[in-house]
Design an enzyme around this catalytic site. Structure first.
Site, mmCIF file in Angstrom:
data_model
loop_
_atom_site.group_PDB
_atom_site.id
_atom_site.type_symbol
_atom_site.label_atom_id
_atom_site.label_comp_id
_atom_site.label_asym_id
_atom_site.label_seq_id
_atom_site.Cartn_x
_atom_site.Cartn_y
_atom_site.Cartn_z
ATOM 1 N N ALA A 1 33.412 34.396 35.944
ATOM 2 C CA ALA A 1 33.188 33.916 34.703
ATOM 3 C C ALA A 1 32.168 33.047 34.397
ATOM 4 C CB ALA A 1 34.677 32.845 34.627
ATOM 5 N N SER B 1 37.908 36.080 34.961
ATOM 6 C CA SER B 1 37.682 35.963 36.416
ATOM 7 C C SER B 1 38.590 36.801 37.175
ATOM 8 C CB SER B 1 37.345 34.578 36.795
ATOM 9 O OG SER B 1 37.182 34.482 38.150
ATOM 10 N N ALA B 2 38.001 37.947 38.015
ATOM 11 C CA ALA B 2 39.005 38.715 38.684
ATOM 12 C C ALA B 2 39.687 37.834 39.841
ATOM 13 C CB ALA B 2 38.337 39.731 39.340
ATOM 14 N N HIS B 3 39.057 36.837 40.533
ATOM 15 C CA HIS B 3 39.738 36.223 41.714
ATOM 16 C C HIS B 3 40.686 34.990 41.178
ATOM 17 C CE1 HIS B 3 37.574 32.099 42.012
ATOM 18 N NE2 HIS B 3 36.675 32.942 41.242
ATOM 19 N N THR C 1 22.584 45.625 39.571
ATOM 20 C CA THR C 1 23.538 46.893 40.006
ATOM 21 C C THR C 1 25.107 46.495 39.902
ATOM 22 O OG1 THR C 1 21.753 47.611 41.443
ATOM 23 C CG2 THR C 1 24.022 48.616 41.768
ATOM 24 N N CYS D 1 34.686 23.521 40.885
ATOM 25 C CA CYS D 1 33.334 23.337 40.771
ATOM 26 C C CYS D 1 32.751 21.707 40.733
ATOM 27 C CB CYS D 1 33.078 24.027 39.492
ATOM 28 S SG CYS D 1 33.077 25.980 39.594
#
Length: 351
Positions: A71, A185-187, A220, A301
């Site tokens: 994110a 955000s995937a996690h 990548t 954070c």
């Protein structure tokens, strides 16, 4: 006697769903670079594009998907490269927003809602703006964008400006707002760490930077992460969790019997900020950790600092209450028994 070892810090990160972990591991076997022109590279590209299409389908998104490392990068990309002269952000945004747009103009929040009159006054100024507002606040669980066709989003778009919605804490739990850009955000929803996305209604809204992802993000692509991301979204949203909304709100009510639930505005059912009657947040974290419970004192954070939470200040929470406020956040794997155990421990510590 063994500690209960109960994890209630899902807003920081949530365990990977088994289906996402399995696909993520399988994806590691597709080791070729998706940008390579040979057969192995083309196979990796096909798998990546399949994951992209599945993410779009799971979210009902009709625009473009740019995979990122998470994110924070998606916010930096959206705010940094939006075709706009000004950046406007709400006072309670995640620290990553302020790092991505340090010179942004801050719009106040009143009673749990972005001040639309203040926003209108700023939008009336010269130059196109990109407005960033989170869907669900990561420290209090306040829902700032409660509807898919939110009037705040429409206000910005009708003025000819761009709206960026940070849906890190709401994706997989509620419908996406009708924004120009969406951050994921995937996690935070059961996918792997290290993969996120910026959804863009139209590539024409942002400046390309060169590199991969059709020239909009260098580096990548994380193919295993993209596959795990798609699998987590397809596994089902909050309706498939081990707890029901009623059980989660009952849990909040139990916490309020021995503390003050901080709930400015509309409240989601998976993130709660609670002020202990007498114990500081730091002391509460230590006590609950000793009892085997993982909670936090704000976003991951910023929780390492000793300063008063900027977010709680933005919501108008007084400094004394803020110093006693902890965050309890639930996830797909949280069980009713875990909520009961924590509620009993909370009552014992605050008796």
């Amino acid at each position: 006697m063994a500690l209960p070892n109960i994890y209630l810090d899902h807003a920081a990160t949530t365990p990977m769903m088994p289906c996402a972990r399995d696909v993520w591991l399988e994806g590691a076997a597709i080791w070729a670079n998706p940008s390579s022109p040979h057969a192995a590279g083309r196979g990796a590209r096909a798998a990546l594009e399949d994951a992209r299409a599945r993410v779009k389908a799971a979210l009902g998104w009709q625009g473009e998907v740019i995979f990122t490392s998470g994110a924070s990068e998606a916010l930096a990309l959206g705010l940094g490269r939006a075709k706009a002269e000004r950046r406007l952000v709400s006072a309670v945004e995640h620290d990553a927003v302020f790092r991505a747009a340090p010179d942004a103009q801050v719009i106040p929040v009143r009673e749990g809602e972005v001040d639309r009159e203040a926003l209108a006054a700023v939008l009336a100024g010269a130059g196109r703006a990109v407005v960033a507002v989170q869907s669900v606040n990561s420290e209090t669980g306040t829902v700032l964008l409660p509807y898919a066709d939110n009037p705040l989003v429409q206000q910005v778009r009708e003025s000819g400006d761009l709206f960026l919605a940070d849906c890190s804490q709401s994706a997989g739990k509620s419908a996406l707002p009708d924004a120009d850009m969406v951050v994921l955000s995937a996690h935070k929803l059961g996918g792997p760490i290290g993969i996120g996305a910026l959804l863009v209604r139209d590539f024409a809204m942002i400046e390309p930077s060169g590199g991969q992802e059709r020239g909009y993000r260098a580096g990548t692509e994380n193919l295993p992460g993209a596959l795990g991301f798609a699998a987590a979204l397809e596994a089902g949203g909050i309706e498939s969790w081990a707890t029901s909304a009623e059980q989660r709100f009952d849990f909040r009510n139990r916490l309020s019997e021995h503390g003050e639930v901080i709930q400015p505005g509309v409240q989601c059912s998976h993130i709660f900020a609670v002020a202990a009657p007498k114990i500081s947040a730091t002391a509460m974290l230590i006590r609950m950790d000793a009892k085997g419970f993982a909670i936090s004192a704000g976003s991951a954070c910023s929780s390492g600092t000793l300063k008063q939470s900027r977010v709680l200040q933005g919501f108008g929470i007084d400094p004394d209450t803020a110093k006693r406020t902890v965050r309890i956040s639930l996830g797909w794997s949280t069980t009713p028994d875990e909520l009961d155990a924590f509620a009993r421990a909370w009552a014992e510590v605050n008796a």
